[in-house]
Design an enzyme around this catalytic site. Sequence first.
Site, PDB file in Angstrom:
ATOM      1  N   HIS A  90     -24.901 122.035  33.512  1.00 13.01           N
ATOM      2  CA  HIS A  90     -24.976 123.424  33.930  1.00 13.01           C
ATOM      3  C   HIS A  90     -24.593 123.608  35.400  1.00 13.01           C
ATOM      4  O   HIS A  90     -24.184 124.702  35.792  1.00 13.01           O
ATOM      5  CB  HIS A  90     -26.390 123.980  33.697  1.00 13.01           C
ATOM      6  CG  HIS A  90     -26.661 124.346  32.274  1.00 13.01           C
ATOM      7  ND1 HIS A  90     -27.147 123.448  31.352  1.00 13.01           N
ATOM      8  CD2 HIS A  90     -26.503 125.516  31.602  1.00 13.01           C
ATOM      9  CE1 HIS A  90     -27.284 124.054  30.179  1.00 13.01           C
ATOM     10  NE2 HIS A  90     -26.899 125.299  30.301  1.00 13.01           N
ATOM     11  N   GLY A  91     -24.738 122.586  36.212  1.00 11.79           N
ATOM     12  CA  GLY A  91     -24.363 122.729  37.612  1.00 11.79           C
ATOM     13  C   GLY A  91     -24.716 121.502  38.422  1.00 11.79           C
ATOM     14  O   GLY A  91     -25.509 120.661  37.992  1.00 11.79           O
TER      15      GLY A  91
END
Length: 471
Positions: A305-306
Site C-alpha cells: 500500500h505504500g
Amino acid sequence: MSFISFTFAIFFFVFIVLYHVAARLAKNVVPAQQFLLLAASLVFYAFADLRFLPFLVYVIAVSYVAARCSRNRLLLVLFIVADLLPLLFFKYSPRNWRGGLLFPLGLSFFTFQGISYVADCYTKKITAERNILPVALFIGFFPVISSGPIQRAENLILQLKQPHRFDYADATDGMKLFAWGMLKKLCVADSLAVYVNSVYGDVAGAHGLALLLATVLYSFQVYCDFSGYSDMATGLARYMGFDAGRNFDHPYLAQSVGDFWRRWHISLSSWLRDYVYIPLGGSRVALPRVYLNLVATFLVSGIWHGAGWHFVAWGLLHGFYQCAERMLRPWLEKMNVSPVFRIAVTFCLVSFAWVFFRAGSAGEALAVLRKLGEIPRELLQLKQDARGIFLISSCGGFTGFLKMLFPLAVLLGVEIVTRNKSGLEIIKEKSTAVRWILYAACIMALVQALPLTFSVKDLSSYSTNFIYQNF
C-alpha cells in the site's frame, strides 16, 4: 479517465457499440472483439498520462516472456523481480530518481496480475499462452486496471476467448451495479470525506473526540469509496459479459479480523494467501512459523500500500490481530459471546488500524493516538463547547452533519438487509412498481450528488478520484 466523468461516458458508449456490432457482423467474432478491447484498454490507460503506457507494455511483455521461458525456480524469481522493478522504482526509490514522473495508474494492481499469471504457469495451474494478445488483455483489461479487483488468469483469460454478444440480463445487472457503486462513492464516501479531511487536515488543532469521530467515519469512507469503485468496475465488466468477481462481502459485519479479511478487498487478500502465505508454509508448519507467516503476509500487504512506516505499522497491526485471534481461539470458542458484540469489537480493532492508513505519516498517526488519549478530559468539557470539540462547523453545522450521516444510515440498512442475499437478487424478487421506485430514488440521489448544472461544458470537466487509485 475517471469512471465518473463525461469523457468516460462517451468513451464507453462508443466502445460498447463497436463491441456489440463486431459480435453481430465480424466473421471472426473473438479476434475482432479482442482487438477492440485491447485498443480500448490502451486508450483508457493512455488517457491518464501517455507516459504511463510504456510501464503497462513492459509488464505485459515481461509476463508473457516469463510464462513462456521459465522452467526452474531461479528463473521464476528473476522474472518476478523483473516484473516488480517498475513498482519498486516508483514506490520505494528516492523522489529525485523519478524525474518528476507521477506514479503510474494501477501499477500495483496489474503488476500483481502479471506475477500471478507467471506463477500459475510455472506451477502448471494454467498453460502459458502462445499468443500475446490474451496476456495483454488479461493485464490491461480496462474496467479493472486502475484499482482492481485483481483478476486471475484462469478466470479472465478463458472469458476473453469467448464471444460476447449483447445480453439483456447482463446489461441491466451491470447498469445496476455501476449505479450502486456510484451512489456509494458520491453520496456516502465523498460526503463523509468533507468532515474526515477537515479533521485529519489539522491534527494538531483537532480535539480527540473529533479525531475519534473522523476515524470511525473514515472506516466507512474508505469502504464506500473502494467498494463503490469495485462495484462500478464489475458492473462495467458485467455489461460487457464478463464476470470480474466480487471484491467486498459486508466486511463490517465480520465477527473477527480474520473474517474481515475474507470479506475486505477479497481479490488482494486471496492473492496474498495464494502467492505469499501458502508458499511460506501457510498453516501446515509449526505454530511459531504460522505466526511468522501471518505477520510476513500482512507486512507485504502494508508495504504494497505504500513505503511509509505508517503503512508498515498498519500491516503489522493486522498481522498481530490475526496471531492474537489464533492464540485466543480455544478460549473464545468456549465463551458464549453474541455476534453483535463480536462485530462491534472487530469494527473497533479495524477502525483503530485505519488511523495508520489514513495518516500522512507515522508521526501524524502517533499524534492522532495522543489526541485520542485526551478524550476523557474532553468529555468533561463537552457541555461547554460540543460544536467546537467535534468540529461540526466543518460540514455546515448540525444540519449539514445530519445530512452527511443520512446516506450512511441508508447504506448501513442496505448492508444489513443484503447480508444473506445479494441486492440484485432481492430487487428481482420485488414487484415492478417497487423496483422502479427504488431506481427513481437512486437516480434522484445521483442527480443531487452530481453538479447542479447539466451542461456539457461543466460535466466535461467533472470527475472524481478514488482513494485506491493512489496505490
